[in-house]
Design an enzyme around this catalytic site. Structure first.
Site, mmCIF file in Angstrom:
data_model
loop_
_atom_site.group_PDB
_atom_site.id
_atom_site.type_symbol
_atom_site.label_atom_id
_atom_site.label_comp_id
_atom_site.label_asym_id
_atom_site.label_seq_id
_atom_site.Cartn_x
_atom_site.Cartn_y
_atom_site.Cartn_z
ATOM 1 N N ASP A 1 10.574 -16.416 -1.403
ATOM 2 C CA ASP A 1 11.473 -17.393 -2.106
ATOM 3 C C ASP A 1 11.652 -18.701 -1.975
ATOM 4 O O ASP A 1 10.969 -19.154 -1.152
ATOM 5 C CB ASP A 1 12.771 -16.813 -1.776
ATOM 6 C CG ASP A 1 13.981 -17.388 -2.178
ATOM 7 O OD1 ASP A 1 14.680 -17.131 -3.494
ATOM 8 O OD2 ASP A 1 15.061 -18.238 -1.239
ATOM 9 N N ASP B 1 18.178 -12.871 -2.100
ATOM 10 C CA ASP B 1 16.987 -11.886 -1.436
ATOM 11 C C ASP B 1 16.738 -10.939 -1.084
ATOM 12 O O ASP B 1 16.066 -9.894 -0.974
ATOM 13 C CB ASP B 1 16.115 -12.902 -0.631
ATOM 14 C CG ASP B 1 16.419 -14.148 -1.112
ATOM 15 O OD1 ASP B 1 15.874 -14.316 -2.757
ATOM 16 O OD2 ASP B 1 16.261 -15.328 -0.538
#
Length: 748
Positions: free
Chosen positions: A432, A644
């Site tokens: 990420d 996430d």
């Protein structure tokens, strides 16, 4: 006392997990017997036993009577007790080791066996020191039936269960040698030369020595857990009613104010209320350098205060503290089996019966071929003794325990052994962007004043307009003004314009701060700074515009442009070396981001990433991870936020930044205690090193038996040499696992 109601924590669902301390196990066959006994208890869904840690982890229906579990283990021939504390740091000391694992039985056995073995050694130089046969019997009997009683007890329990273990092999082998010697002594008298008391006594002595050395090595494999548990001091100094008093840690309460002097350990998690200092968190987070702490910062219980006096408000206690959660995660990883261990368990389940068959064939083969049944029996004894599967049972858990301990000291928390083993297979690492590769804190990178505007004054106006706002961009502006020491003018009448920006009175001027589209709606001429804006957009920056209400005829009364504010997220210091380390390890890197394509591309180019995908929703990230896996890649996902969590769960291995959300850390198999991307390379490299140790241990354990058993069956090994080799094999496996403590990693 009925302990069933206290052993399980309050269940969050229909099942609960219980950890038991199990003593008396000696080899992989013992592990299988305990697991089978536990699985037979009604309501037990899963049972895993760790030989190196001597623990059993049971998942069962929450109403299962824990006394039944302990009774089942006892029926199998082993002793068990519950680990009852919810706080692993305060779980108490382990039970005292059995007397056979302490040093004095080994010493006594050695003293009694020495007069029996020395004559055998003297014969190599032609010396004749053989003692009377009755004296041999007197010396060998206490070794065989007193010091060796543990082998009979555990071996009989295994025989009753129609299984086998190391103890059964030792008991059968030494009993055969001892019984044959007694027969020869009664038949031929005390001067008989066909006595094998020294073989029986020496084998038991060597096995006891091996188990003692093995116990010492096991304690070293648990050193990481012990070091973590010792971090918490027993007392805390608390400020109550204006006085500082020392109280036991158990009496500490939430919102108490702890007084921590320089050089002392912080007793519990808290928030710094007063004081400033450098705090050493190295044993908890793996951070090698002290961390600067100022009022408002959080501190971790167990960290060492540097030079300043600190007042810390308690925010977490007991099982909820960071230290307890770390210990719990490490213990959980050590308690559960790696997938590779399943194969070992299947082999060990049939290993002892096969050895018994080989020993019987050795006896019959030598006896029928030579007619010398005494010699045949001694060769069969050597087969029984050398084939003990101790090393086989220790190979995997010993390496897992050392590996997870090393990981904890480096700031890597591994949830389970499966994550540790899977990480070595990874060939693609997905990151990420925000909060993982970048700091996740936007900064004011550039402030460009329009012609005729004072830059410092304009920045002070912008900071004043955003006074009191908690928006990340507002904080970035205020931080920039504070860094330049600017005086912020008074503000009034501030109002938010939904989807556009903010307006208000600052220093007697009416100001508007917001998006370029809003400025165009207001009729602000942005052309003087358009070139600057285009350059910033090409780099993926975020922009805001500051305008002031105007009355000049040339503007038609429209607001005038004051300044352009350029915001950006800074790449973490460790991001570039992290990507370089991963590439050096032969791994591909991909970044997923919800930001605009230009911003993501700029970060990707700066770090040298192999692929960048931008403007993604959380579900897009999980989908992409699944697609990459479907394409044959073995994926590790690194993230830090709630958004996430789906991608972390979808990956082969999820790695969560410790500074992120609890949801991300619960979903991930590995937690990075520091927000340092370099730990990703460390986690994968440590996984590779640990699995390499497991494979080395299993190789030598199998080779040892594959070579040793045939040699013994062919008569090339005496029982004494076989006993020494068997003891050495377990110690060598543990010693090889302990070499992991020297592991440095790619980023050190």
């Amino acid at each position: 006392m009925n302990t069933a109601t206290t052993l399980f924590p309050p269940p969050s669902g229909p099942t609960a997990e219980l950890r038991l301390s199990v003593s008396g196990m000696t080899c992989a066959s013992c592990v299988n017997r305990v697991e089978r006994a536990l699985r037979k208890v009604p309501g037990v869904e899963q049972a895993e036993v760790n030989l190196a840690a001597e623990t059993a982890t049971v998942r069962a229906q929450s109403d299962v009577d824990a006394d039944l579990l302990i009774a089942a283990i006892g029926k199998a021939g082993y002793d068990a007790r519950p680990v009852v504390s919810e706080d692993p740091v305060d779980a108490g000391d382990p039970p005292p080791p059995p007397w056979s694992s302490t040093g004095w039985p080994v010493l006594v056995a050695a003293l009694l066996s020495l007069p029996l073995v020395l004559p055998m050694v003297g014969m190599l130089w032609g010396a004749h020191w053989m003692i009377d046969g009755w004296w041999q019997l007197a010396l060998a009997t206490p070794v065989q039936f007193w010091l060796g009683a543990r082998f009979y007890r555990a071996g009989w329990a295994a025989a009753k269960d129609f299984t086998g273990n190391m103890d059964l092999l030792v008991a059968l082998g030494t009993s055969a040698a001892f019984g044959l010697s007694v027969y020869e002594l009664l038949r031929d008298g005390p001067l008989s030369h066909a006595l094998y008391f020294e073989s029986a006594a020496a084998v038991i002595t060597l096995v006891l020595l091996g188990k003692w050395l093995e116990g010492r090595a096991k304690r070293q494999t648990l050193s990481a857990i012990a070091a973590l548990k010792e971090l918490r001091p027993e007392h805390a100094r608390v400020r109550r009613d204006g006085a500082d008093v020392d109280v036991p840690l158990a009496q500490l309460r939430l919102r108490d104010v702890m007084v921590v002097r320089p050089g002392e350990r912080i007793p519990a998690d808290g928030r710094l209320r007063d004081g400033q200092s450098q705090v050493d968190e190295s044993l908890i987070s793996g951070e090698s350098l002290p961390v600067e702490k100022t009022p408002g910062d959080t501190v971790i219980g167990g960290a060492v205060n540097g030079e300043g006096l600190l007042l810390v408000e308690v925010t977490a206690l007991g099982a909820e503290s960071t230290l307890s959660r770390i210990v719990r995660l490490v213990e959980s990883a050590q308690a559960h089996k790696a997938p590779i261990q399943r194969l070992v368990d299947q082999i060990s389940a049939v290993f002892v019966p096969v050895v018994l068959v080989i020993a019987a064939l050795t006896l019959l083969g030598w006896g029928l071929a030579t007619g010398d049944w005494e010699r045949a029996l001694i060769h069969a004894v050597a087969v029984l003794v050398i084939a003990c599967p101790c090393a086989l049972g220790l190979a995997t858990p010993a390496a897992i325990m050392v590996g997870t301990g090393v990981a904890a000291r480096r700031g890597l928390l591994i949830k389970d052994a499966q994550a540790l083993e899977q990480a070595r297979r990874v060939d693609l690492v997905v990151f990420d962007k925000t909060g993982t590769l970048t700091e996740g804190k936007p900064r004011l990178l550039d402030f460009v004043a329009a012609a005729g505007q004072d830059e410092a004054g304009a920045l002070a106006l912008a900071a004043g307009l955003q006074h009191g706002s908690e928006h990340p961009l507002a904080r970035a502006v205020r931080d920039a003004a504070a860094a330049r020491g600017l005086a912020v003018p008074a503000t009034s009448g501030v109002r938010a314009v939904v989807g556009r920006g903010i307006a208000g009175q600052v220093g007697g001027r009416t100001l508007m701060l917001g998006s370029g589209r809003w400025m165009e709606e207001l009729g602000v001429d942005l052309s003087p700074l358009r070139a600057n804006a285009d350059a910033a957009l090409a780099q993926g920056r975020t922009m805001s515009w500051l305008a002031a209400a105007g009355t000049a005829p040339e503007t038609g009364g429209a607001p005038v442009l004051v300044a352009m504010l350029v915001f950006g997220d800074r790449v973490k210091d460790g991001a570039l070396p992290a990507i370089a380390s991963l590439k050096a390890m032969g791994l591909r890197t991909v970044m997923l981001s919800g930001d605009n394509a230009a911003a993501a591309a700029a970060v990707g180019a700066q770090l040298g990433l192999d692929e960048v995908r931008a403007e993604l929703l959380p579900e897009d990230k999980a989908r992409i991870v699944s697609e990459l896996r479907a394409g044959g890649a073995r994926v590790a996902m690194v993230g830090d936020g709630i958004n996430d969590a789906p991608a972390l769960a979808a990956a082969d291995v999820g790695l969560a930044m410790g500074g992120g959300t609890d949801v991300a850390m619960e979903t991930a198999g590995i937690t990075l205690m520091r927000g340092d991307p370099r730990l990703v390379a460390d986690a994968i490299a440590l996984s590779r090193a640990t699995v390499a140790k497991i494979r080395q241990n299993l190789f030598w354990a199998f080779v040892y038996n594959l070579l040793g058993v045939p040699l013994a069956a062919l008569g090339l090994l005496s029982p004494v040499i076989a006993g020494a080799a068997m003891a050495l094999s377990s110690v060598s496996v543990l010693g090889n696992a302990l070499l992991l403590k020297r592991w440095k990693g790619p980023t050190r």
